[in-house]
Write an enzyme that holds these catalytic residues in place. Structure first.
Site, short mmCIF file in Angstrom:
data_model
loop_
_atom_site.label_atom_id
_atom_site.label_comp_id
_atom_site.label_asym_id
_atom_site.label_seq_id
_atom_site.Cartn_x
_atom_site.Cartn_y
_atom_site.Cartn_z
N GLY A 39 -11.12 -14.85 -4.03
CA GLY A 39 -11.15 -14.23 -5.35
C GLY A 39 -9.76 -14.25 -5.95
N GLY A 42 -5.44 -9.73 -7.27
CA GLY A 42 -5.81 -8.39 -7.72
C GLY A 42 -7.29 -8.08 -7.60
N GLY A 44 -8.96 -7.28 -5.04
CA GLY A 44 -9.25 -6.21 -4.09
C GLY A 44 -9.44 -6.69 -2.67
CE LYS A 45 -7.97 -12.62 -2.43
NZ LYS A 45 -7.55 -12.33 -3.81
CD GLU A 179 -2.91 -14.64 0.71
OE1 GLU A 179 -1.94 -15.42 0.60
OE2 GLU A 179 -3.28 -13.87 -0.19
P1 ATP Z 1 -3.92 -10.95 -3.92
O1 ATP Z 1 -4.80 -12.14 -3.84
O2 ATP Z 1 -2.90 -11.07 -5.00
O3 ATP Z 1 -3.35 -10.53 -2.59
P2 ATP Z 1 -6.02 -8.94 -3.73
O4 ATP Z 1 -7.34 -9.55 -4.09
O5 ATP Z 1 -5.70 -8.84 -2.30
O6 ATP Z 1 -4.87 -9.74 -4.48
P3 ATP Z 1 -5.41 -6.15 -3.87
O7 ATP Z 1 -4.02 -6.35 -3.42
O8 ATP Z 1 -6.37 -5.56 -2.92
O9 ATP Z 1 -6.00 -7.52 -4.44
O10 ATP Z 1 -5.36 -5.26 -5.20
C1 ATP Z 1 -6.53 -4.77 -5.89
C2 ATP Z 1 -6.13 -3.83 -7.01
O11 ATP Z 1 -5.67 -2.59 -6.44
C3 ATP Z 1 -5.01 -4.33 -7.87
O12 ATP Z 1 -5.26 -3.92 -9.21
C4 ATP Z 1 -3.78 -3.64 -7.32
O13 ATP Z 1 -2.80 -3.47 -8.31
C5 ATP Z 1 -4.36 -2.31 -6.86
N1 ATP Z 1 -3.63 -1.73 -5.71
C6 ATP Z 1 -3.62 -2.23 -4.45
N2 ATP Z 1 -2.90 -1.46 -3.61
C7 ATP Z 1 -2.45 -0.43 -4.36
C8 ATP Z 1 -1.65 0.73 -4.10
N3 ATP Z 1 -1.18 0.98 -2.87
N4 ATP Z 1 -1.39 1.58 -5.13
C9 ATP Z 1 -1.86 1.33 -6.38
N5 ATP Z 1 -2.63 0.28 -6.69
C10 ATP Z 1 -2.92 -0.59 -5.73
#
Ligand code: ATP
Length: 254
Positions: A39, A42, A44-45, A179
């Site tokens: 996905g 951001g 949420g993964k 990753e």
């Molecule tokens: P990436 O591929 O960039 O690693 P991701 O799919 O892993 O992205 P997440 O890192 O889980 O996505 O983030 C999901 C959402 O939650 C995003 O909007 C992020 O800004 C928010 N978020 C994640 N961790 C926190 C935190 N500790 N405090 C505030 N917001 C957070």
């Protein structure tokens, strides 16, 4: 629903302020399979991954791992139950040798402290077993020649291999990789892919989060697509990754 899931999650939510970072109704990982979680940035993964491995607490939700309820279980307990994870940025200890890093991965067995202090001979033989296991894993991951080197002297890709090898010290049933391809040079990429497929073929279940779509296409048995905290598509890679809606909306440039 899958025939034989090793991990099942229901109604999992995690909010940060006003944002629902994760809002997943139902999610499963099939036993003995390779599942990819993909996905956009951001989506949420990572948050979902942290929740599943006990590194973050959900606002709501239930989990079952191998039929056991996982609610309010610590990350150490989760690991002892047979589920281990690696990190996007490896947590290898640079100032320890490669072999010592492996030994850290061997989970303490109940009573091991007592064995060490009261029965040193028995402990010696247990320790030998652990070292043999570590060396055989290092051999498999092409790191045996480096066992006495500081982990800090390894390349980024070798550190990823070491972290994966270390995760296997506990003989896990489910390995979760965050990753695994990030920062790995092309020469080591193929060997990492081969290791993951071999793990699956030996009966270990694998989940990985990845932006490298080539990897997803090549080795995943099942792909789950997340966007804005929700699961928006899932299925075999060929179906999911050729779905124009998924390609346009969720994979973007990847
Ligand atoms: P990436 O591929 O960039 O690693 P991701 O799919 O892993 O992205 P997440 O890192 O889980 O996505 O983030 C999901 C959402 O939650 C995003 O909007 C992020 O800004 C928010 N978020 C994640 N961790 C926190 C935190 N500790 N405090 C505030 N917001 C957070």
């Amino acid at each position: 629903h899958k025939p034989d899931p090793i991990l099942v999650a229901d109604n999992v939510t995690r909010r940060f302020g006003g944002i629902a970072a994760v809002d997943v109704g139902h999610f499963e990982i099939e036993r003995h399979g390779i599942t990819a979680l993909i996905g956009p940035n951001g989506a949420g993964k990572t948050t979902f991954f942290n929740l599943m491995t006990g590194f973050d607490k959900p606002d709501t939700g239930t989990w079952q791992f191998d039929g056991n309820d996982l609610a309010s279980v610590s990350s150490e307990k989760v690991a002892r139950m047979g589920m281990v994870r690696t990190f996007q940025l490896t947590k290898v200890m640079n100032r320890l040798t490669v072999l010592d890093n492996m030994l850290i991965g061997a989970p303490d067995q109940p009573g091991e402290g007592m064995l060490r202090s009261l029965f040193p001979m028995l402990w010696k033989s247990r320790e030998k077993e652990i070292i043999t296991q570590a060396e055989s894993l290092l051999d498999r991951f092409l790191l045996l020649k480096k066992k006495d080197d500081y982990a800090g002297s390894l390349s980024g890709g070798q550190r990823k291999l070491l972290e994966m090898a270390r995760a296997l010290m506990s003989n896990p049933q489910l390995v979760m990789l965050d990753e695994p391809m990030a920062g790995v040079n092309p020469a080591l990429k193929q060997s990492l892919l081969d290791h993951i497929v071999a793990l699956r073929d030996e009966g270990t279940s694998v989940l990985f989060v990845e932006h490298d779509m080539n990897m997803v296409r090549h080795i995943a048995d099942w792909v789950t697509v997340m966007a804005e905290g929700k699961i928006v598509a899932e299925g075999p890679p060929r179906d999911v990754m050729n779905d124009p809606a998924v390609v346009d909306a969720y994979l973007g440039a990847h």
